[in-house]
Design a protein around this motif. Structure first.
Motif, PDB file in Angstrom:
ATOM      1  N   SER A   1      -3.228   1.517   8.281  1.00 29.12           N
ATOM      2  CA  SER A   1      -3.625   2.923   8.196  1.00 29.12           C
ATOM      3  C   SER A   1      -2.586   3.846   8.807  1.00 29.12           C
ATOM      4  O   SER A   1      -2.581   5.045   8.520  1.00 29.12           O
ATOM      5  N   VAL A   2      -1.707   3.307   9.667  1.00 30.66           N
ATOM      6  CA  VAL A   2      -0.673   4.143  10.272  1.00 30.66           C
ATOM      7  C   VAL A   2       0.205   4.763   9.194  1.00 30.66           C
ATOM      8  O   VAL A   2       0.497   5.967   9.222  1.00 30.66           O
ATOM      9  N   VAL A   3       0.614   3.978   8.208  1.00 28.18           N
ATOM     10  CA  VAL A   3       1.460   4.482   7.134  1.00 28.18           C
ATOM     11  C   VAL A   3       0.652   5.355   6.178  1.00 28.18           C
ATOM     12  O   VAL A   3       1.113   6.424   5.746  1.00 28.18           O
ATOM     13  N   ILE A   4      -0.551   4.926   5.835  1.00 36.52           N
ATOM     14  CA  ILE A   4      -1.364   5.669   4.872  1.00 36.52           C
ATOM     15  C   ILE A   4      -1.762   7.026   5.426  1.00 36.52           C
ATOM     16  O   ILE A   4      -1.823   8.017   4.689  1.00 36.52           O
ATOM     17  N   GLU A   5      -2.026   7.093   6.718  1.00 32.88           N
ATOM     18  CA  GLU A   5      -2.356   8.384   7.325  1.00 32.88           C
ATOM     19  C   GLU A   5      -1.191   9.355   7.209  1.00 32.88           C
ATOM     20  O   GLU A   5      -1.389  10.570   7.052  1.00 32.88           O
ATOM     21  N   SER A   6       0.005   8.844   7.283  1.00 28.17           N
ATOM     22  CA  SER A   6       1.183   9.714   7.127  1.00 28.17           C
ATOM     23  C   SER A   6       1.331  10.186   5.678  1.00 28.17           C
ATOM     24  O   SER A   6       1.681  11.345   5.428  1.00 28.17           O
ATOM     25  N   ILE A   7       1.040   9.293   4.723  1.00 27.68           N
ATOM     26  CA  ILE A   7       1.186   9.658   3.306  1.00 27.68           C
ATOM     27  C   ILE A   7       0.178  10.726   2.910  1.00 27.68           C
ATOM     28  O   ILE A   7       0.530  11.720   2.253  1.00 27.68           O
ATOM     29  N   PHE A   8      -1.075  10.554   3.314  1.00 24.26           N
ATOM     30  CA  PHE A   8      -2.143  11.470   2.901  1.00 24.26           C
ATOM     31  C   PHE A   8      -2.486  12.510   3.970  1.00 24.26           C
ATOM     32  O   PHE A   8      -3.471  13.230   3.832  1.00 24.26           O
ATOM     33  N   VAL A   9      -1.671  12.596   5.012  1.00 21.14           N
ATOM     34  CA  VAL A   9      -1.838  13.579   6.090  1.00 21.14           C
ATOM     35  C   VAL A   9      -3.269  13.513   6.646  1.00 21.14           C
ATOM     36  O   VAL A   9      -3.985  14.512   6.704  1.00 21.14           O
ATOM     37  N   VAL A  10      -3.679  12.327   7.026  1.00 16.62           N
ATOM     38  CA  VAL A  10      -4.969  12.134   7.673  1.00 16.62           C
ATOM     39  C   VAL A  10      -4.771  12.319   9.181  1.00 16.62           C
ATOM     40  O   VAL A  10      -3.921  11.650   9.778  1.00 16.62           O
ATOM     41  N   PRO A  11      -5.522  13.212   9.836  1.00 17.14           N
ATOM     42  CA  PRO A  11      -5.315  13.465  11.269  1.00 17.14           C
ATOM     43  C   PRO A  11      -5.903  12.358  12.134  1.00 17.14           C
ATOM     44  O   PRO A  11      -6.829  12.573  12.925  1.00 17.14           O
ATOM     45  N   GLY A  12      -5.350  11.168  11.998  1.00 15.93           N
ATOM     46  CA  GLY A  12      -5.828  10.029  12.770  1.00 15.93           C
ATOM     47  C   GLY A  12      -4.819   9.601  13.815  1.00 15.93           C
ATOM     48  O   GLY A  12      -3.875  10.332  14.146  1.00 15.93           O
TER      49      GLY A  12
ATOM     50  N   SER B   1       0.821  -1.218   0.000  1.00 11.53           N
ATOM     51  CA  SER B   1       0.000   0.000   0.000  1.00 11.53           C
ATOM     52  C   SER B   1       0.849   1.261   0.000  1.00 11.53           C
ATOM     53  O   SER B   1       0.443   2.280  -0.576  1.00 11.53           O
ATOM     54  N   PHE B   2       2.044   1.216   0.611  1.00  6.60           N
ATOM     55  CA  PHE B   2       2.863   2.427   0.635  1.00  6.60           C
ATOM     56  C   PHE B   2       3.483   2.736  -0.727  1.00  6.60           C
ATOM     57  O   PHE B   2       4.079   3.804  -0.917  1.00  6.60           O
ATOM     58  N   VAL B   3       3.365   1.803  -1.676  1.00  2.32           N
ATOM     59  CA  VAL B   3       3.751   2.082  -3.058  1.00  2.32           C
ATOM     60  C   VAL B   3       2.541   2.550  -3.857  1.00  2.32           C
ATOM     61  O   VAL B   3       2.623   3.485  -4.658  1.00  2.32           O
ATOM     62  N   ILE B   4       1.391   1.919  -3.633  1.00  2.59           N
ATOM     63  CA  ILE B   4       0.170   2.299  -4.344  1.00  2.59           C
ATOM     64  C   ILE B   4      -0.234   3.723  -4.002  1.00  2.59           C
ATOM     65  O   ILE B   4      -0.650   4.493  -4.877  1.00  2.59           O
ATOM     66  N   GLY B   5      -0.122   4.099  -2.732  1.00  2.00           N
ATOM     67  CA  GLY B   5      -0.557   5.421  -2.293  1.00  2.00           C
ATOM     68  C   GLY B   5       0.100   6.571  -3.041  1.00  2.00           C
ATOM     69  O   GLY B   5      -0.585   7.417  -3.629  1.00  2.00           O
ATOM     70  N   PRO B   6       1.436   6.647  -3.051  1.00  2.00           N
ATOM     71  CA  PRO B   6       2.072   7.744  -3.798  1.00  2.00           C
ATOM     72  C   PRO B   6       1.759   7.729  -5.290  1.00  2.00           C
ATOM     73  O   PRO B   6       1.648   8.790  -5.917  1.00  2.00           O
ATOM     74  N   LEU B   7       1.604   6.533  -5.890  1.00  2.00           N
ATOM     75  CA  LEU B   7       1.262   6.462  -7.313  1.00  2.00           C
ATOM     76  C   LEU B   7      -0.123   7.048  -7.580  1.00  2.00           C
ATOM     77  O   LEU B   7      -0.317   7.809  -8.541  1.00  2.00           O
ATOM     78  N   LEU B   8      -1.080   6.696  -6.738  1.00  2.00           N
ATOM     79  CA  LEU B   8      -2.428   7.254  -6.898  1.00  2.00           C
ATOM     80  C   LEU B   8      -2.426   8.764  -6.658  1.00  2.00           C
ATOM     81  O   LEU B   8      -3.091   9.522  -7.376  1.00  2.00           O
ATOM     82  N   ALA B   9      -1.682   9.192  -5.654  1.00  2.00           N
ATOM     83  CA  ALA B   9      -1.629  10.619  -5.352  1.00  2.00           C
ATOM     84  C   ALA B   9      -1.005  11.409  -6.498  1.00  2.00           C
ATOM     85  O   ALA B   9      -1.480  12.503  -6.856  1.00  2.00           O
TER      86      ALA B   9
ATOM     87  N   PHE C   1      -3.722  10.837  -9.868  1.00  2.00           N
ATOM     88  CA  PHE C   1      -5.089  11.346  -9.754  1.00  2.00           C
ATOM     89  C   PHE C   1      -5.179  12.629  -8.943  1.00  2.00           C
ATOM     90  O   PHE C   1      -6.194  13.319  -9.012  1.00  2.00           O
ATOM     91  N   GLY C   2      -4.131  12.919  -8.179  1.00  2.00           N
ATOM     92  CA  GLY C   2      -4.144  14.133  -7.390  1.00  2.00           C
ATOM     93  C   GLY C   2      -3.399  15.283  -8.026  1.00  2.00           C
ATOM     94  O   GLY C   2      -3.975  16.322  -8.337  1.00  2.00           O
ATOM     95  N   ARG C   3      -2.112  15.077  -8.297  1.00  2.00           N
ATOM     96  CA  ARG C   3      -1.296  16.174  -8.802  1.00  2.00           C
ATOM     97  C   ARG C   3      -1.446  16.380 -10.311  1.00  2.00           C
ATOM     98  O   ARG C   3      -1.565  17.510 -10.779  1.00  2.00           O
ATOM     99  N   ARG C   4      -1.420  15.299 -11.077  1.00  2.00           N
ATOM    100  CA  ARG C   4      -1.484  15.458 -12.532  1.00  2.00           C
ATOM    101  C   ARG C   4      -2.891  15.790 -13.021  1.00  2.00           C
ATOM    102  O   ARG C   4      -3.114  16.791 -13.697  1.00  2.00           O
ATOM    103  N   LEU C   5      -3.835  14.933 -12.705  1.00  2.00           N
ATOM    104  CA  LEU C   5      -5.200  15.126 -13.189  1.00  2.00           C
ATOM    105  C   LEU C   5      -6.013  16.088 -12.323  1.00  2.00           C
ATOM    106  O   LEU C   5      -7.021  16.629 -12.786  1.00  2.00           O
TER     107      LEU C   5
END
Length: 308
Positions: free
Chosen positions: A247-258, A143-151, A154-158
């Motif tokens: 979710s501990v890692v994903i929250e750090s990638i997407f800055v989720v306040p969890g 997931s820590f590879v999928i997350g930055p790719l999606l970001a 779908f986030g920065r480019r599109l």
């Protein structure tokens, strides 16, 4: 059935006790403490701080006190955040983590189970091969590879979805972190669902139903689906555990306040009350999820009810 449920409950209490004990002594084994900063603290001030928080007591005394606090529902106060109650930290951050976990689990179920059912129904077809190939890719890529790719795409480019931040009332902010967390679980669910459905489809009662002229859709939904989903349902409890811990890692990638950010910071400084509070909360959630999975498995499989 009642005996099985009581047994699961007692096993859950034992697991929580072992989890607390192991976590407590692992924290004590850390080579650093919560008050080791870049600027050295004078020895007499350090001694006063440790005395205030009870850190100068014996390990056995600290263990007993911390266990008693948890049994009362109060993990104590944070050593890093100037005495802020751990309950307050959890109550403010946990709703975001829980919401993320539930949405990610929903993504996994919505994608994984239908994909596995279709793959089994169209066994050895191009749909079967393609879906299982995609599932294998989802299992292999963390997931820590999928997350930055999606970001990035779908986030920065599109610029379709926000990359950072979280709003409980804005579904757009849920999409990327939930999909990142849910894809790996969806891959496992699809493979388990396919295996369970194939086993059910090969049973004699299915051949009998076809010989009687029962329609294909009726065979799938009324005769096979309930039994074929048993392996997938059994995996949902551990899957929820995987999503919560991931979710501990994903929250750090997407800055989720969890809770993930608090958990990482607490480990960095050895903040024992926060670490223990979050670990025990996660452990309790996992046990509850497994307990609910057992109940659902008993409902889906009558043979389990009759054997207990």
């Amino acid at each position: 059935m009642f005996r099985t449920l009581i047994s699961r409950f007692l096993q859950g209490l034992l697991v929580l006790f072992v989890l607390f004990t192991v976590t407590f002594f692992l924290i004590k084994a850390l080579p650093y403490g919560p008050f080791q900063t870049e600027k050295a603290i004078p020895d007499h001030i350090r001694e006063k701080i440790e005395s205030y928080y009870g850190l100068n007591e014996s390990i056995g005394t600290q263990y007993t006190r911390q266990l008693g606090n948890l049994l009362k529902g109060d993990p104590g106060v944070s050593l890093r955040l100037e005495g802020r109650p751990v309950i307050e930290i959890i109550s403010q951050a946990f709703p975001n983590s829980l919401q993320l976990g539930i949405v990610a689990m929903a993504v996994a179920i919505v994608i994984g189970i239908p994909l596995g059912v279709l793959a089994a129904w169209k066994k050895n077809s191009s749909l079967d091969y393609a879906s299982m190939a995609i599932a294998m890719i989802g299992i292999c890529i963390p997931s820590f590879v999928i997350g930055p790719l999606l970001a990035e795409n779908f986030g920065r480019r599109l610029e379709w979805l926000p990359v950072m931040g979280w709003s409980p009332l804005s579904p757009a902010s849920w999409v990327l972190p939930a999909i990142t967390l849910g894809l790996g679980t969806a891959a496992y669910l699809s493979r388990l669902t396919r295996a369970g459905m194939l086993e059910t489809l090969s049973q004699d009662f299915v051949r009998t139903a076809r010989a009687k002229g029962v329609g294909s859709m009726s065979i799938l939904t009324r005769h096979c689906l309930r039994g074929g989903l048993i392996p997938a349902v059994a995996y949902i409890g551990p899957a929820f555990a995987s999503i919560i811990s991931g979710s501990v890692v994903i929250e750090s990638i997407f800055v989720v306040p969890g809770l993930g950010l608090h958990f990482i910071k607490a480990i960095e400084v050895g903040d024992a009350p926060v670490i223990l509070g979050i670990v025990m909360l996660y452990g309790t959630l996992i046990i509850i999820a497994n307990f609910a999975t057992d109940l659902l498995g008993l409902w889906l499989n009558p043979r389990l009810r009759s054997s207990n």
